[in-house]
Design a protein around this motif. Sequence first.
Motif, PDB file in Angstrom:
ATOM      1  N   ASP A   1      -2.783  -7.344  -4.132  1.00  0.00           N
ATOM      2  CA  ASP A   1      -3.030  -7.744  -2.655  1.00  0.00           C
ATOM      3  C   ASP A   1      -3.990  -9.042  -2.228  1.00  0.00           C
ATOM      4  O   ASP A   1      -5.015  -8.844  -2.132  1.00  0.00           O
ATOM      5  CB  ASP A   1      -3.717  -6.435  -1.831  1.00  0.00           C
ATOM      6  CG  ASP A   1      -3.623  -6.522  -0.456  1.00  0.00           C
ATOM      7  OD1 ASP A   1      -2.998  -7.527   0.186  1.00  0.00           O
ATOM      8  OD2 ASP A   1      -3.963  -5.512   0.415  1.00  0.00           O
TER       9      ASP A   1
ATOM     10  N   ALA B   1       1.854   1.497  -3.331  1.00  0.00           N
ATOM     11  CA  ALA B   1       0.568   2.260  -4.133  1.00  0.00           C
ATOM     12  C   ALA B   1       0.209   3.528  -4.129  1.00  0.00           C
ATOM     13  O   ALA B   1      -0.323   3.984  -4.770  1.00  0.00           O
ATOM     14  CB  ALA B   1      -0.502   1.379  -3.829  1.00  0.00           C
TER      15      ALA B   1
ATOM     16  N   ARG C   1       0.920  -1.176  -0.125  1.00  0.00           N
ATOM     17  CA  ARG C   1      -0.061   0.001  -0.041  1.00  0.00           C
ATOM     18  C   ARG C   1       0.874   1.214   0.035  1.00  0.00           C
ATOM     19  O   ARG C   1       0.558   2.394  -0.408  1.00  0.00           O
ATOM     20  CB  ARG C   1      -0.778   0.017   1.026  1.00  0.00           C
ATOM     21  CG  ARG C   1      -2.045  -0.978   0.997  1.00  0.00           C
ATOM     22  CD  ARG C   1      -2.716  -1.430   2.352  1.00  0.00           C
ATOM     23  NE  ARG C   1      -3.348  -0.093   2.841  1.00  0.00           N
ATOM     24  CZ  ARG C   1      -4.528   0.344   2.517  1.00  0.00           C
ATOM     25  NH1 ARG C   1      -5.247  -0.273   1.710  1.00  0.00           N
ATOM     26  NH2 ARG C   1      -4.852   1.627   2.952  1.00  0.00           N
TER      27      ARG C   1
ATOM     28  N   LEU D   1       0.369   3.139 -11.384  1.00  0.00           N
ATOM     29  CA  LEU D   1       0.374   1.683 -10.825  1.00  0.00           C
ATOM     30  C   LEU D   1      -0.833   0.991 -10.943  1.00  0.00           C
ATOM     31  O   LEU D   1      -1.809   2.144 -10.973  1.00  0.00           O
ATOM     32  CB  LEU D   1       0.928   1.523  -9.496  1.00  0.00           C
ATOM     33  CG  LEU D   1       2.129   2.188  -9.005  1.00  0.00           C
ATOM     34  CD1 LEU D   1       2.750   1.973  -7.777  1.00  0.00           C
ATOM     35  CD2 LEU D   1       3.218   1.635  -9.699  1.00  0.00           C
ATOM     36  N   ALA D   2      -1.467  -0.046 -10.930  1.00  0.00           N
ATOM     37  CA  ALA D   2      -2.748  -0.258 -10.887  1.00  0.00           C
ATOM     38  C   ALA D   2      -2.775  -1.581  -9.830  1.00  0.00           C
ATOM     39  O   ALA D   2      -1.748  -2.348  -9.721  1.00  0.00           O
ATOM     40  CB  ALA D   2      -3.184  -1.246 -12.179  1.00  0.00           C
ATOM     41  N   MET D   3      -3.823  -1.546  -9.112  1.00  0.00           N
ATOM     42  CA  MET D   3      -3.765  -2.508  -8.034  1.00  0.00           C
ATOM     43  C   MET D   3      -5.126  -3.397  -8.101  1.00  0.00           C
ATOM     44  O   MET D   3      -6.176  -2.867  -8.401  1.00  0.00           O
ATOM     45  CB  MET D   3      -4.062  -1.828  -6.724  1.00  0.00           C
ATOM     46  CG  MET D   3      -3.860  -2.442  -5.242  1.00  0.00           C
ATOM     47  SD  MET D   3      -2.991  -1.624  -4.161  1.00  0.00           S
ATOM     48  CE  MET D   3      -3.414  -2.401  -2.744  1.00  0.00           C
TER      49      MET D   3
ATOM     50  N   PHE E   1      -7.439  -5.654  -5.669  1.00  0.00           N
ATOM     51  CA  PHE E   1      -7.625  -5.709  -4.108  1.00  0.00           C
ATOM     52  C   PHE E   1      -8.064  -7.350  -3.748  1.00  0.00           C
ATOM     53  O   PHE E   1      -8.787  -7.710  -4.559  1.00  0.00           O
ATOM     54  CB  PHE E   1      -8.748  -4.878  -3.491  1.00  0.00           C
ATOM     55  CG  PHE E   1      -8.293  -3.426  -3.468  1.00  0.00           C
ATOM     56  CD1 PHE E   1      -7.609  -2.689  -2.462  1.00  0.00           C
ATOM     57  CD2 PHE E   1      -8.155  -2.605  -4.846  1.00  0.00           C
ATOM     58  CE1 PHE E   1      -7.090  -1.414  -2.793  1.00  0.00           C
ATOM     59  CE2 PHE E   1      -7.879  -1.135  -4.850  1.00  0.00           C
ATOM     60  CZ  PHE E   1      -7.202  -0.912  -3.576  1.00  0.00           C
TER      61      PHE E   1
ATOM     62  N   LEU F   1      -0.092  -4.402  -8.953  1.00  0.00           N
ATOM     63  CA  LEU F   1      -0.063  -4.583  -7.498  1.00  0.00           C
ATOM     64  C   LEU F   1      -1.112  -5.406  -7.171  1.00  0.00           C
ATOM     65  O   LEU F   1      -2.333  -5.359  -7.457  1.00  0.00           O
ATOM     66  CB  LEU F   1      -0.157  -3.274  -6.668  1.00  0.00           C
ATOM     67  CG  LEU F   1       1.149  -2.318  -7.122  1.00  0.00           C
ATOM     68  CD1 LEU F   1       0.887  -1.062  -6.264  1.00  0.00           C
ATOM     69  CD2 LEU F   1       2.456  -2.661  -6.952  1.00  0.00           C
TER      70      LEU F   1
END
Lengths: 276, 386
Positions: free
Chosen positions: B159, B51, B48, B78-80, B82, B157
């Motif tokens: 998570d 991010a 995080r 960036l792309a995350m 979740f 990214l």
Amino acid sequence: MTPARKAALSRAALTIIGWGVALWVFFPILWMAMTGFKSEIDAVSTPPKFFFHPTLASYHEVFERANYWHFAINSIVISVLGTIVALLFSVPCAYAMAFSPTKRTRGTLLWMLSTKMLPPVGVLVPIYILARNAGLLDTRTGLVIVYVLMNLPITVWMLFTFFKEVPREILEAGRMDGATRLGEVWHVLLPLSLPGVASTALLSLILSWNESFWSLNLTSSNAAPLPSFIASFSSPEGLFFGKLSAASTLAVAPILVFGWLSQKQLVRGLTFGAVK
Amino acid sequence: MANVTLQNVRKTYAGGNETIKGVSLTVENREFVVFVGPSGCGKSTLLRMIAGLEDITSGDLLIDGVRANEQQPAERGLAMVFQSYALYPHMTVEDNMGFALKLASVAKDERHSKVMDAARILQLEPWLKHKPGQLSGGQRQRVAIGRAIVRNPKVFLFDEPLSNLDAALRGQMRVELTSLHRKLGATTIYVTHDQIEAMTMADKIVVLRAGNVEQVGAPLELYHRPANLFVAGFIGAPKMNLLEARVLQVAADSVTVSALGQTFVIPVRPDGVTAGDGVTLGIRPEHLLHVSEGTLGGVVTLSERLGSLTILHVKSDDGTMLVVQTAGSDTTDVGAHVRLALPTDSAHLFRADGDALPHVAPRPLGPSHSGGGSDIPAAQTEHFHA
């Protein structure tokens, strides 16, 4: 007794209790509406009359003696504006409290709520003097400001509870997608908590509409909303229940119709998050 | 695509609670890096921070060599994805995937074609007009990945993206994600607590514990050359057997220890240990051999038969519990006496402070020598020292 019979009986009992409570709550309104169509003699007769000869006399006189539309428009403008301004303040406030709480957030929320426990009359003199010095007596602006202050604790609390239900990750996804704080609230948070926001707005509208203490004390004619309209039929030459009831019916009718139309939304919003 | 560099990055919360304690590492261009560790180790916080969803208290974050500490999440490129997918429930799949482009004022046609491209890769075309609530968990996860792809980010990214899926789907998505990474060649940072995900997907694993990096390396490197007790215990299932041992004698290229009531000569360099020190002897379950000529005796207390392999829980003669993994369907019954061999060049020795003593001849990691559980037949002829 079989279990099925027992269940049927308890359902019947619940129905009766439900209707009883509903009638108990609704009866004064019904009585007021009925009294509005009675002659003044019928209105004060003992024992009270359930069956009478309906007349529009009280309504005629009410419309003759006072400009209903003047008060009604004041009420609409003040409660709608008050609600919009209250939301403009409480949405960012509740957003900050729900998503970036500090160790003082809880205390602040409780303090806000505690202001609702203070009787309004306790601050009548200071508010009156402030309003007078600012030239806001008997203005719509003055009443809007007071209503916003009056409703903020409730709207912030309600929105805070609704926003808390929105997963933080969805807002963070919005931020990753390039939303600004404002965009995050506008594109993601508000659409997601729309039932909650709607019921908050409705409640604020209803509370503002029904408010009488401040409207009676801070306005006289120009900015007077409907509660002053009712009050004007109760003071000078004693109580005329027919006319008073007709005026009251006229005053509550718009918000009653509005409440009826939006009750689904209101109930949905008020129970939002309660069942999960 | 891009590389990401962390230089002595720290995170301290308001209460003085330090959760990331000086992390330095580099994620190379096109690399798939996995942060792994037990819950509370700081792996998600670290992600995080990269991010931009958490502030970096001190240290530098460089993306493509440019300091990004103060950049907004969206500016970092960036792309995350979740854990909870975090889709916008009030938007259709298409709008979910195109939201970032809409915010960036990309023209509608271009937006549509980019969303279609991503939808094709992820086989989401039939679902574009649906709301997330109408999709299954796996489909939602694909939409979340699609939302990331559409933005054409420098770095992906993830998570813990698979932890809400059931076991079968997780296995399938693992394969899909790995092949997607091959296809897109995107730099990827992936957080998980699941060491199978870490081992199977990563080019490089970063093992974290309590805000510190314990070890960084390729999956098999971590498996065969754990730097310390924590990594040895964390990587590998079933867990490595960790046995109390005492140093009897120290030589330039070996350490002689007593453990399980026996003496073993372990071919490691005796850095920082002397005779009499308490140490830990580690041996992976598949390196303990169930053979009739073994020197260790014990009784089987539990047998887990998985078909392709069997896990025996053995109470050794001195009362220590050992886990032994054998290939195939071992039919040894509970209560049976077994003989075990402990090949010393597969054993690890850890100092009292937890650090591993380096092997004199480190175990090769290349596929030709084969690591992991597949080398048991070879091991039986190769390492017979016990």
